[in-house]
Scaffold this motif. Structure first.
Motif, PDB file in Angstrom:
ATOM      1  N   GLU A 153       0.829  -1.199   0.000  1.00  0.00           N
ATOM      2  CA  GLU A 153       0.000   0.000   0.000  1.00  0.00           C
ATOM      3  C   GLU A 153       0.864   1.250   0.000  1.00  0.00           C
ATOM      4  N   GLY A 154       1.987   1.195   0.723  1.00  0.00           N
ATOM      5  CA  GLY A 154       2.910   2.330   0.751  1.00  0.00           C
ATOM      6  C   GLY A 154       3.460   2.641  -0.624  1.00  0.00           C
ATOM      7  N   CYS A 155       3.780   1.594  -1.410  1.00  0.00           N
ATOM      8  CA  CYS A 155       4.297   1.790  -2.775  1.00  0.00           C
ATOM      9  C   CYS A 155       3.243   2.443  -3.662  1.00  0.00           C
ATOM     10  N   ARG A 156       2.015   1.967  -3.554  1.00  0.00           N
ATOM     11  CA  ARG A 156       0.954   2.550  -4.378  1.00  0.00           C
ATOM     12  C   ARG A 156       0.719   4.021  -4.020  1.00  0.00           C
ATOM     13  N   ARG A 157       0.754   4.312  -2.739  1.00  0.00           N
ATOM     14  CA  ARG A 157       0.536   5.696  -2.305  1.00  0.00           C
ATOM     15  C   ARG A 157       1.684   6.602  -2.745  1.00  0.00           C
ATOM     16  N   ALA A 158       2.895   6.092  -2.724  1.00  0.00           N
ATOM     17  CA  ALA A 158       4.045   6.898  -3.149  1.00  0.00           C
ATOM     18  C   ALA A 158       3.937   7.244  -4.637  1.00  0.00           C
TER      19      ALA A 158
END
Length: 548
Positions: free
Chosen positions: A428-433
């Motif tokens: 999820e962190g990668c998608r948000r970044a």
């Protein structure tokens, strides 16, 4: 346990003083209202349960104050602590004559100690005693207010309510004094009528000279008992000091190599104060706030385990192993200690924080963004214009990060660092970044459009995003403390941002980001880039414009 008992007894006494002041304030209405209030007051506090509760709380609170004086190894303290202790010790001495002259004479001689009796004594016949009793009430009220403030200020809701509570703490004693003065003036006028005065004397069953002597004698007895207890505490402290000196000296080592010598049994917090070493302690060393907490270093194997009360506080704030409260720890062997909070810690530091703020290992996405050729831009602009443009840029980038649930780490010159996934999964962190990079690109276009009259050419940025395991937590000193991350992945993300210059693109993401985010970027150019300190090259994707 003792702290809870002291707090409970203090609250009982505070309730008694508060209702007494409220009763006094009714004198602003009339003498009749004043005596009606007294009837209610007496019904509560002179009942058997009320009597046991009141005098039990008074005795308990005074003994616990003496116990706290005995336990102290140092009398170096903050002003508010000294004021609270002195006010607490003064109350029994100021209170003795008033209690004996009212409750005592009522119980032994049947004197009707209503407000007419009290005002005749304190306003008409002996006004100096009226001043003394006013001082007593205000002293007891201030003592309670100070204690209540330093208990409640650890509560999250207290900050919002404190202005109203402060106003109440000021208004109540003021109205009580005005009520007493109003009643005093009324009774003084009535007392000039000899017939009325004689009737009241008979109604009250006015005490004779022997009763006055009885009050004076027992007042001296109470003073001697209280004074003797204080002297006993002083003597016990001297004996304890002599015994502890025979057991040798303990060396405490602080950061920077500073060493202080203490006798065994003194708390670390008291040692810090005695040595003049700044040490946080919002609650004054009562074991409530946790702001004095320390990490134990060399010598910790000789430290006794924490008691139940200390463990409760440590568990509340979620501290890691080998962390103790300086106000509760009494070393008996040489010990290395490291205070964990700055000396200017505030009540909010007493509240528990998420684990990742205290220091944790996390797999997160790190984003770096930087303005291209900003040095050249700033050389040709006035300082005001540079600051204006930078603040508009930081706001635009910051809003993009916040909108995608990222955490702004810091602004470095004209650069931005943000973290994604500290409270979510790495995927999820990668998608948000990636979404943040897209919004940053769109925001930059909007910014360039709104500042077109101030810019010689549009602002351009480079963005680098990488995924990796880092150490996150609140780091810094004094007022310069912020949430940040350290580790190889941070350096790699910074290097990817710099590489956007070489590959003439706006965004570079590592292949790890693409895979974990589940995003297909195979249509964009792929490269491998060498990173200083890494044996293997990093596979990257170069994206000409992040908004694409």
């Amino acid at each position: 346990m003792l702290a809870t008992i002291r707090l409970t007894s203090g609250l009982v006494l505070f309730a008694y003083v508060g209702t007494h002041l409220i009763n006094h304030s009714w004198g602003l209405a009339s003498m009749e209202a004043l005596n009606i209030g007294r009837d209610i007051f007496v019904t509560v506090w002179r009942s058997w349960p009320g009597t046991i509760l009141l005098y039990g709380a008074l005795l308990t609170h005074f003994i616990l104050i003496l116990w706290s004086l005995y336990k102290r190894r140092s009398f170096r303290m903050r002003i508010w602590e000294a004021v609270q202790i002195l006010l607490g010790l003064a109350i029994p001495f100021l209170l003795a004559e008033h209690v004996l002259g009212t409750r005592g004479l009522n119980a032994t001689l049947g004197v009707i100690d209503d407000y007419i009796y009290e005002i005749l004594v304190l306003w008409v016949y002996a006004p100096e005693k009226g001043i003394l009793q006013t001082v007593l009430l205000v002293t007891a009220w201030l003592h309670g207010c100070v204690g209540l403030h330093f208990w409640l200020r650890l509560k999250p809701w207290y900050r919002a309510c404190s202005p109203y509570l402060f106003a109440f703490a000021i208004v109540l004693p003021v109205t009580a004094i005005f009520g007493f003065v109003a009643a005093g003036r009324e009774i003084k006028v009535l007392a000039e009528n000899a017939v009325w005065l004689e009737e009241m004397t008979l109604h009250i069953n006015w005490p004779d000279e022997s009763a006055v002597v009885w009050v004076g004698r027992w007042k001296v007895v109470v003073w001697q008992i209280c004074g003797g207890m204080l002297a006993l505490v002083a003597a016990a402290r001297i004996v304890r000091w002599a015994i502890e000196r025979r057991h040798g000296i303990v060396r405490l080592t602080y950061p920077g190599g500073r060493v202080t010598q203490i006798t065994a049994g003194i708390t670390v917090l008291e040692a810090s104060r005695e040595a003049g070493i700044p040490h946080a302690s919002v609650c004054g060393g009562r074991g409530r706030c946790s702001t004095c907490r320390i990490r134990l270093g060399e010598g910790r194997e000789h430290v006794a385990p924490a008691n139940a009360d200390e463990l409760k506080v440590l568990k509340r704030v979620g501290v890691p192993e080998h962390v103790r409260l300086a106000c509760q720890l009494r070393p008996t062997k040489d010990l290395e200690v490291i205070p964990l909070l700055p000396p200017n810690a505030t009540p909010k530091d007493a509240h528990s924080k998420p684990a990742h703020l205290q220091g944790a290992e996390r797999e997160v996405a790190i984003l770096f963004a930087d303005i291209r050729k900003f040095t050249q831009f700033s050389e040709n602009k006035l300082p005001y214009d540079v600051v204006f443009v930078l603040n508009r840029y930081f706001r635009a980038m910051g809003e993009a990060v916040n909108a995608t649930g990222g955490e702004l780490d810091k602004f470095i010159g004209d650069g931005v660092m943000a973290l994604f996934g500290t409270n979510t999964t790495p995927e999820e962190g990668c998608r948000r970044a990636l979404e943040a990079a897209r919004l940053m690109s769109i925001a930059l276009d909007d910014l360039n459009h709104s500042l077109r009259a101030d810019l010689d050419e549009p602002l351009r940025i480079g963005i680098g995003i990488h995924l990796g395991t880092v150490i996150v937590g609140e780091m810094g000193f004094s007022n310069a403390v912020s949430f940040t991350a350290i580790g190889d992945a941070v350096n790699t993300a910074s290097r990817l941002e710099q590489a956007t210059k070489e590959y003439i693109c706006q965004l570079i993401v590592s292949e790890d980001i693409c895979q974990r985010a589940g995003v297909d970027l195979s249509n964009f150019p792929a490269h491998e880039i060498a990173i200083r300190g890494r044996n293997q090259a990093v596979k990257i994707r170069c994206i000409e414009k992040a908004s694409d």
